[in-house]
Design an enzyme around this catalytic site. Structure first.
Site, mmCIF file in Angstrom:
data_model
loop_
_atom_site.group_PDB
_atom_site.id
_atom_site.type_symbol
_atom_site.label_atom_id
_atom_site.label_comp_id
_atom_site.label_asym_id
_atom_site.label_seq_id
_atom_site.Cartn_x
_atom_site.Cartn_y
_atom_site.Cartn_z
ATOM 1 N N GLY A 58 0.843 -1.191 0.000
ATOM 2 C CA GLY A 58 0.000 0.000 0.000
ATOM 3 C C GLY A 58 0.872 1.232 0.000
ATOM 4 O O GLY A 58 1.443 1.591 -1.034
ATOM 5 N N GLN A 135 5.432 0.450 6.968
ATOM 6 C CA GLN A 135 5.200 -0.995 6.740
ATOM 7 C C GLN A 135 6.205 -1.771 7.593
ATOM 8 O O GLN A 135 6.465 -1.384 8.716
ATOM 9 C CB GLN A 135 5.308 -1.349 5.245
ATOM 10 C CG GLN A 135 3.962 -1.483 4.560
ATOM 11 C CD GLN A 135 3.172 -2.749 4.966
ATOM 12 O OE1 GLN A 135 3.582 -3.523 5.838
ATOM 13 N NE2 GLN A 135 2.013 -2.927 4.355
ATOM 14 N N GLY A 181 3.575 -5.536 -4.659
ATOM 15 C CA GLY A 181 4.945 -5.741 -4.187
ATOM 16 C C GLY A 181 5.174 -7.097 -3.555
ATOM 17 O O GLY A 181 6.035 -7.869 -3.977
ATOM 18 N N ARG A 206 0.557 -3.229 -12.185
ATOM 19 C CA ARG A 206 1.150 -4.101 -11.168
ATOM 20 C C ARG A 206 1.407 -5.485 -11.751
ATOM 21 O O ARG A 206 2.423 -6.110 -11.473
ATOM 22 C CB ARG A 206 0.227 -4.231 -9.960
ATOM 23 C CG ARG A 206 -0.153 -2.937 -9.308
ATOM 24 C CD ARG A 206 1.110 -2.167 -8.915
ATOM 25 N NE ARG A 206 0.772 -1.150 -7.960
ATOM 26 C CZ ARG A 206 0.921 -1.298 -6.633
ATOM 27 N NH1 ARG A 206 1.422 -2.392 -6.128
ATOM 28 N NH2 ARG A 206 0.579 -0.323 -5.827
ATOM 29 N N GLN A 268 -4.343 -11.357 -1.002
ATOM 30 C CA GLN A 268 -3.284 -10.466 -0.525
ATOM 31 C C GLN A 268 -3.406 -9.087 -1.167
ATOM 32 O O GLN A 268 -2.402 -8.446 -1.491
ATOM 33 C CB GLN A 268 -1.899 -11.084 -0.747
ATOM 34 C CG GLN A 268 -0.941 -10.696 0.386
ATOM 35 C CD GLN A 268 0.446 -11.218 0.192
ATOM 36 O OE1 GLN A 268 0.701 -12.092 -0.622
ATOM 37 N NE2 GLN A 268 1.386 -10.676 0.948
ATOM 38 N N SER A 270 -4.163 -5.060 -0.788
ATOM 39 C CA SER A 270 -3.683 -4.193 0.300
ATOM 40 C C SER A 270 -4.844 -3.802 1.218
ATOM 41 O O SER A 270 -5.143 -2.620 1.418
ATOM 42 C CB SER A 270 -2.994 -2.967 -0.283
ATOM 43 O OG SER A 270 -3.608 -2.605 -1.500
ATOM 44 N N CYS A 415 15.984 -17.114 2.830
ATOM 45 C CA CYS A 415 15.609 -18.483 3.161
ATOM 46 C C CYS A 415 15.258 -18.527 4.645
ATOM 47 O O CYS A 415 15.726 -17.692 5.417
ATOM 48 C CB CYS A 415 16.712 -19.481 2.823
ATOM 49 S SG CYS A 415 18.118 -19.402 3.867
HETATM 50 P P1 NAD Z 1 0.765 -3.579 -2.777
HETATM 51 O O1 NAD Z 1 0.064 -2.333 -2.402
HETATM 52 O O2 NAD Z 1 2.068 -3.510 -3.474
HETATM 53 O O3 NAD Z 1 -0.201 -4.496 -3.653
HETATM 54 C C1 NAD Z 1 -1.542 -4.740 -3.343
HETATM 55 C C2 NAD Z 1 -2.315 -4.920 -4.626
HETATM 56 O O4 NAD Z 1 -3.701 -5.121 -4.334
HETATM 57 C C3 NAD Z 1 -2.226 -3.696 -5.536
HETATM 58 O O5 NAD Z 1 -1.579 -4.064 -6.726
HETATM 59 C C4 NAD Z 1 -3.671 -3.278 -5.730
HETATM 60 O O6 NAD Z 1 -3.940 -2.828 -7.035
HETATM 61 C C5 NAD Z 1 -4.429 -4.579 -5.427
HETATM 62 N N1 NAD Z 1 -5.834 -4.389 -5.063
HETATM 63 C C6 NAD Z 1 -6.361 -3.516 -4.160
HETATM 64 N N2 NAD Z 1 -7.700 -3.646 -4.122
HETATM 65 C C7 NAD Z 1 -8.035 -4.626 -5.002
HETATM 66 C C8 NAD Z 1 -9.259 -5.209 -5.405
HETATM 67 N N3 NAD Z 1 -10.424 -4.832 -4.882
HETATM 68 N N4 NAD Z 1 -9.229 -6.199 -6.323
HETATM 69 C C9 NAD Z 1 -8.066 -6.597 -6.888
HETATM 70 N N5 NAD Z 1 -6.865 -6.057 -6.550
HETATM 71 C C10 NAD Z 1 -6.853 -5.091 -5.615
HETATM 72 O O7 NAD Z 1 0.875 -4.398 -1.428
HETATM 73 P P2 NAD Z 1 1.732 -5.726 -1.173
HETATM 74 O O8 NAD Z 1 3.125 -5.339 -0.825
HETATM 75 O O9 NAD Z 1 1.514 -6.681 -2.260
HETATM 76 O O10 NAD Z 1 1.035 -6.244 0.155
HETATM 77 C C11 NAD Z 1 -0.301 -6.740 0.077
HETATM 78 C C12 NAD Z 1 -0.887 -6.974 1.440
HETATM 79 O O11 NAD Z 1 -0.205 -8.019 2.103
HETATM 80 C C13 NAD Z 1 -0.788 -5.766 2.354
HETATM 81 O O12 NAD Z 1 -1.956 -5.679 3.137
HETATM 82 C C14 NAD Z 1 0.395 -6.073 3.215
HETATM 83 O O13 NAD Z 1 0.337 -5.397 4.442
HETATM 84 C C15 NAD Z 1 0.247 -7.573 3.374
HETATM 85 N N6 NAD Z 1 1.499 -8.275 3.611
HETATM 86 C C16 NAD Z 1 1.412 -9.581 4.012
HETATM 87 C C17 NAD Z 1 2.573 -10.306 4.228
HETATM 88 C C18 NAD Z 1 2.537 -11.739 4.641
HETATM 89 O O14 NAD Z 1 3.539 -12.282 5.005
HETATM 90 N N7 NAD Z 1 1.458 -12.428 4.564
HETATM 91 C C19 NAD Z 1 3.817 -9.709 4.047
HETATM 92 C C20 NAD Z 1 3.879 -8.419 3.592
HETATM 93 C C21 NAD Z 1 2.717 -7.717 3.364
#
Ligand code: NAD
Length: 556
Positions: A58, A135, A181, A206, A268, A270, A415
């Site tokens: 995000g 973040q 990301g 993206r 996943q 945002s 890793c």
């Molecule tokens: P990011 O912002 O780079 O990507 C999120 C994507 O979601 C964007 O490309 C956006 O266009 C898309 N999106 C938003 N609303 C949408 C919708 N309604 N339909 C389809 N696509 C939609 O974020 P990121 O770095 O990929 O992180 C994603 C999420 O995962 C965040 O909430 C982050 O906090 C969380 N996260 C989880 C972990 C884990 O280990 N599980 C690790 C890091 C981040």
């Protein structure tokens, strides 16, 4: 090179690039390392949106504003080893007196007193230039691109396969939302397990970025085409990943109508940020971005309702047989706020798949070759395989990662390593630097998604055995342990992964520069950091962690 020449070459906003090679610009590698890593976080190959200093997740930023970046650079170029730099939510505040074994940079990002810890209050402060959202690895300068989460995602899918599909994900379909990301790692992690993958993102740019970096195989704007490719690949048992442009809620609804039920379902997007992250249903991306600016209250309302609708479809898929889990973006909580009463009827990935690893002190261990030479990473890969010849899982992972992972920015590797292993690996890397087997020092760090450095009741600490999910003494102790041990930079953040109000977590990065001093610091830090995971889980009553406490002689 003087300061202005350095800025012109490496930090001419929005064009950022870390210097490469073995010649340093700062006074020592202790300050050159954070300097290179800050610039690497903002490199367009690595960051999602360098113009706004956004790295991933995000709005996760590396620094408060372009002036703050320049000022941090100036200080790091001039600083000696008897001082440490303080950074408050991405802005350099000043130097304190310290000593050569102490961390060179001390970072605190996005922290708010608990009763004020809401997105609304945070946004107000941010709009007044007083804060930034760090973040996890964005504001702590150890983001390495989508690879950073790749092995964690891979481990999650593998464990899901082991638990529910007899360790065979061939002919199985994984569906998820978000290809940004971190979420962009899902398609590659899925195909590495042999599954077929359909991912949905509302923003075509993206998905294109993941195509360019070979994290995803195919992309389309057409639902029918995506379904055709997906079903054909699944039928043939092909590990193919497909990116579809669209709203994930809409796509799940169509899949349900067409009775296409994936074996595995997660998300996943945002979702941790209902205003500046998730895109509500019923708007084009452009309309949504406009509404964000003109009417944030309405935007947030729409976003929460859309998440409730989205989770409603996930619950329906779960009923029809999909193994459904949350992937750490707090979607369930915001869906609940949007009106989906049963949002928590599916589990998070940590209690479902990852906690046993945490009980072994395992976590995402990552390292970066400051030389910029990919050969240095291949050397570390080879040496690590020699160090742990019995660890077949690790060898398989490193071999596959060498084949399939494109580097973004400075070459890096991730890793998962546990107690004992991390210290051995750190000392090995220091030895490689000392003997000149790699061309420059290596930095070692980790994500904050880790065994002993996070309090996040909807993610890392969901459903703890003793109910201590929300106790955040643990990440604070982790921060203090890593500071006492002599990490090169340490950080304490709020809101990573799941958003403001929902998590607190600590990070550390340490430089292996080949010196005896580094060896001592590495030994302490890479012992203490995983030990915190074992202490945390033993204290909560997990049997394996209690056994590990004895095994590793972690005494009180
Ligand atoms: P990011 O912002 O780079 O990507 C999120 C994507 O979601 C964007 O490309 C956006 O266009 C898309 N999106 C938003 N609303 C949408 C919708 N309604 N339909 C389809 N696509 C939609 O974020 P990121 O770095 O990929 O992180 C994603 C999420 O995962 C965040 O909430 C982050 O906090 C969380 N996260 C989880 C972990 C884990 O280990 N599980 C690790 C890091 C981040």
């Amino acid at each position: 090179m003087n300061y202005s020449e350095f800025i012109k070459k490496y930090a001419n906003h929005p064009h950022y690039k870390a210097p490469r090679g073995s010649i340093i610009h700062a006074k020592s590698w202790q300050t050159e390392a954070p300097l290179r890593m800050l610039l690497n976080n903002l490199d367009a190959e690595v960051a999602e949106d360098p113009a706004n200093l956004i790295v991933y997740g995000g709005t996760g930023q590396a620094a408060r504003n372009p002036e703050a970046v320049k000022e941090i650079i100036r200080i790091l170029l001039e600083m000696d080893e008897n001082h440490s730099l303080l950074v408050q939510s991405g802005k350099p505040i000043g130097l304190i007196r310290s000593h050569p074994l102490a961390p060179r940079v001390l970072i605190a990002n996005s922290n708010l007193v608990p009763a004020w810890a809401t997105w609304e209050h945070f946004e107000e402060l941010k709009s007044r230039g007083l804060m930034m959202y760090g973040q996890m690895t964005a504001g702590s300068w150890i983001y390495i691109g989508s690879q950073g989460i790749l092995q964690g995602t891979f481990e999650t899918f593998v464990e899901c396969g082991r638990k529910y599909f007899n360790s065979d994900l061939k002919h199985k379909l994984i569906v998820s939302g978000g290809i940004g990301g971190m979420s962009g790692a899902q398609p590659l992690a899925a195909t590495m397990t042999g599954a077929t993958y359909l991912g949905v993102d509302v923003d075509p740019e993206r998905i294109k970025k993941r195509l360019e970096t070979h994290y995803i195989d195919k992309m389309t704007f057409d639902y029918n085409e995506a379904v055709k490719w997906t079903l054909e690949a699944k039928e043939r048992g092909e590990a193919v990943s497909i990116g579809l442009v669209g709203d994930i809620g809409d796509v799940l609804e169509k899949l349900l109508n067409d009775n296409i039920i994936p074996e595995i379902l997660t998300d996943q997007t945002s979702a941790h940020d209902p205003l500046n992250g998730y895109v509500p249903n019923g708007f084009s991306l452009e309309e949504a971005l406009e509404l964000r600016k003109t009417n944030p209250i309405l935007y947030k309302e729409k976003s929460l309702k859309s998440m409730a609708r989205h989770v409603g479809f996930m619950l329906e898929m779960q009923k029809r047989g999909s193994i459904t889990f949350d992937y750490g973006n707090n979607l369930r909580e915001f869906a609940r706020q949007g009106g989906e009463e049963h949002a928590y009827d599916y589990d998070g990935f940590v209690p479902k798949f990852i906690r046993p690893l945490f009980c072994d002190g395992k976590g995402p261990f990552r390292w970066v070759a400051l030389s910029g030479d990919p050969e240095d990473i291949f050397t570390t890969d080879r040496e690590l395989m020699k160090l742990f010849p019995e660890n077949e899982h690790l060898i398989k992972w490193l071999t596959e990662a060498q084949e399939k992972v494109d580097f973004q920015g400075l070459p890096s590797r991730i890793c998962w390593l546990g107690m004992g292993e991390r210290e051995k690996a750190g000392l090995l890397f220091n030895q490689l630097v000392r003997e000149g087997k790699v061309k420059a020092p290596i930095v070692i760090g980790r994500d904050h998604l880790d065994c002993g450095s996070v309090a996040s009741p909807n993610r890392e600490t969901e459903g703890m055995l003793d109910g201590s999910d929300a106790v955040s003494d643990w990440p604070l102790l982790n921060l203090m342990a890593n500071t006492s041990g002599g990490a090169t930079w340490v950080s304490f953040h709020h809101g990573g992964g799941v958003g403001i109000g929902y998590s607190q977590h600590a990070g550390m990065v340490i430089v292996a520069d080949g010196t005896n001093r580094a060896a001592e610091n590495l030994s302490r830090v890479l012992f203490n950091d995983p030990a915190m995971g074992i202490y945390r889980h033993a204290d909560a009553g997990y049997k394996t962690a209690i056994e590990n406490r004895k095994k590793f002689d972690l005494n009180t």
